[in-house]
Design a protein around this motif. Structure first.
Motif, PDB file in Angstrom:
ATOM      1  N   ALA A  50      42.377  36.152  44.326  1.00 37.72           N
ATOM      2  CA  ALA A  50      42.222  37.322  43.153  1.00 37.72           C
ATOM      3  C   ALA A  50      41.426  36.559  42.184  1.00 37.72           C
ATOM      4  O   ALA A  50      42.498  35.952  41.256  1.00 37.72           O
ATOM      5  CB  ALA A  50      42.988  38.332  42.868  1.00 37.72           C
ATOM      6  N   GLU A  51      40.118  36.563  41.897  1.00 30.70           N
ATOM      7  CA  GLU A  51      39.735  35.623  40.789  1.00 30.70           C
ATOM      8  C   GLU A  51      38.431  36.289  39.935  1.00 30.70           C
ATOM      9  O   GLU A  51      37.444  36.449  41.392  1.00 30.70           O
ATOM     10  CB  GLU A  51      39.625  34.203  41.274  1.00 30.70           C
ATOM     11  N   ASP A  52      38.069  36.460  39.045  1.00 29.95           N
ATOM     12  CA  ASP A  52      36.850  37.176  38.795  1.00 29.95           C
ATOM     13  C   ASP A  52      35.804  36.062  38.217  1.00 29.95           C
ATOM     14  O   ASP A  52      34.515  36.378  38.205  1.00 29.95           O
ATOM     15  CB  ASP A  52      37.013  38.140  37.570  1.00 29.95           C
ATOM     16  N   ASN A  53      36.145  35.022  38.055  1.00 27.04           N
ATOM     17  CA  ASN A  53      35.295  33.835  37.610  1.00 27.04           C
ATOM     18  C   ASN A  53      34.602  33.185  38.875  1.00 27.04           C
ATOM     19  O   ASN A  53      35.351  32.661  39.686  1.00 27.04           O
ATOM     20  CB  ASN A  53      36.049  32.949  36.499  1.00 27.04           C
ATOM     21  N   MET A  94      46.733  34.617  42.306  1.00 31.65           N
ATOM     22  CA  MET A  94      46.184  35.636  41.347  1.00 31.65           C
ATOM     23  C   MET A  94      46.164  35.375  40.183  1.00 31.65           C
ATOM     24  O   MET A  94      47.020  34.666  39.193  1.00 31.65           O
ATOM     25  CB  MET A  94      47.493  36.660  41.574  1.00 31.65           C
ATOM     26  N   ASP A  95      44.597  35.372  39.802  1.00 28.30           N
ATOM     27  CA  ASP A  95      44.263  35.116  38.343  1.00 28.30           C
ATOM     28  C   ASP A  95      44.771  36.159  37.444  1.00 28.30           C
ATOM     29  O   ASP A  95      45.284  37.272  37.958  1.00 28.30           O
ATOM     30  CB  ASP A  95      42.708  35.297  38.413  1.00 28.30           C
ATOM     31  N   VAL A  96      45.313  35.973  36.159  1.00 27.36           N
ATOM     32  CA  VAL A  96      46.091  36.651  35.244  1.00 27.36           C
ATOM     33  C   VAL A  96      44.956  37.637  34.681  1.00 27.36           C
ATOM     34  O   VAL A  96      45.222  38.700  34.610  1.00 27.36           O
ATOM     35  CB  VAL A  96      47.159  36.150  34.492  1.00 27.36           C
ATOM     36  N   GLN A  97      43.977  37.023  34.235  1.00 28.53           N
ATOM     37  CA  GLN A  97      43.019  37.917  33.441  1.00 28.53           C
ATOM     38  C   GLN A  97      41.824  38.242  34.264  1.00 28.53           C
ATOM     39  O   GLN A  97      40.927  37.442  34.737  1.00 28.53           O
ATOM     40  CB  GLN A  97      42.448  37.120  32.128  1.00 28.53           C
ATOM     41  N   MET A  98      41.774  39.485  34.455  1.00 28.14           N
ATOM     42  CA  MET A  98      40.860  39.929  35.248  1.00 28.14           C
ATOM     43  C   MET A  98      40.476  41.395  34.712  1.00 28.14           C
ATOM     44  O   MET A  98      41.149  42.130  34.320  1.00 28.14           O
ATOM     45  CB  MET A  98      40.930  40.324  37.031  1.00 28.14           C
ATOM     46  N   PRO A  99      39.001  41.819  35.183  1.00 28.15           N
ATOM     47  CA  PRO A  99      38.523  43.298  34.688  1.00 28.15           C
ATOM     48  C   PRO A  99      39.297  44.116  35.529  1.00 28.15           C
ATOM     49  O   PRO A  99      39.603  44.118  36.571  1.00 28.15           O
ATOM     50  CB  PRO A  99      37.161  43.173  34.801  1.00 28.15           C
ATOM     51  N   SER A 148      48.045  26.110  36.404  1.00 25.37           N
ATOM     52  CA  SER A 148      47.177  26.660  35.086  1.00 25.37           C
ATOM     53  C   SER A 148      45.593  26.155  35.737  1.00 25.37           C
ATOM     54  O   SER A 148      45.648  25.177  36.415  1.00 25.37           O
ATOM     55  CB  SER A 148      47.538  25.665  34.116  1.00 25.37           C
ATOM     56  N   LYS A 149      44.791  26.957  35.099  1.00 22.95           N
ATOM     57  CA  LYS A 149      43.431  26.426  35.243  1.00 22.95           C
ATOM     58  C   LYS A 149      42.894  25.418  34.158  1.00 22.95           C
ATOM     59  O   LYS A 149      43.339  25.703  33.178  1.00 22.95           O
ATOM     60  CB  LYS A 149      42.661  27.677  35.407  1.00 22.95           C
ATOM     61  N   PRO A 150      41.772  24.609  34.407  1.00 24.12           N
ATOM     62  CA  PRO A 150      41.259  24.542  35.897  1.00 24.12           C
ATOM     63  C   PRO A 150      42.094  23.818  36.851  1.00 24.12           C
ATOM     64  O   PRO A 150      42.948  23.238  36.772  1.00 24.12           O
ATOM     65  CB  PRO A 150      40.055  23.771  35.614  1.00 24.12           C
TER      66      PRO A 150
HETATM   67 MN    MN Z   1      39.936  35.870  35.008  1.00 25.46          MN
END
Ligand code: MN
Length: 154
Positions: A50-53, A94-99, A148-150
């Motif tokens: 789950a990742e929006d980027n 799971m990405d934390v920040q997503m729309p 942590s990303k990247p």
């Molecule tokens: Mn994101």
């Protein structure tokens, strides 16, 4: 009719291994046939990402597929929750920040649904910020781990 496959960028050792396996096959020497020939003993997982980027998606998919895992992408938390209901997965990244729905809310929703199903899928958070209590927030939301990303190979 393709005998094997390699994921680019190709490593010398992988190319050699693939060639040797195919040559042995043509000599009719019986070989054990794992699902993913280049993985050895490792287990191939069905992973929900789950990742929006788009850049992070590409990077994660390339790494995971190279290791022989199957990856399904969800563009946001809402999609992750829906996709999970329609498939069998071993792990969620799971990405934390997503729309629409962020990773924390999606995780809380998944954990709530699991109370009735009795299942518990491991969820690893992907976050851009390794500081400021993010770890605690992820664990509180029901996540099991934290990267942590990247993303790096390690
Ligand atoms: Mn994101």
């Amino acid at each position: 009719g393709i005998a094997s496959y390699l994921v680019k960028p190709i490593r010398q050792a992988e190319l050699l291994q693939a060639i040797c396996q195919i040559l042995r096959k043509t000599n009719h020497v019986p070989l054990p046939q794992p699902e993913f020939t280049l993985l050895g003993e490792k287990q191939a997982l069905n992973i929900l990402l789950a990742e929006d980027n788009k850049v992070n998606q590409t990077l994660a998919v390339r790494l995971l597929k190279k290791w022989g895992h199957t990856v399904t992408i969800a563009e946001n938390g809402q999609e992750a929750v829906e996709t999970l209901e329609n498939g069998e997965f071993d792990l969620i990244l799971m990405d934390v920040q997503m729309p629409k729905m962020d990773g924390l809310e999606a995780t809380a929703t998944i954990r709530m649904k699991e109370r009735t199903s009795g299942a518990r899928i491991p969820i690893i958070a992907l976050t851009a910020h390794a500081l400021n209590g993010d770890r605690e927030r992820c664990i509180e939301a029901g996540m099991d781990g934290y990267v942590s990303k990247p993303l790096s190979r390690k």
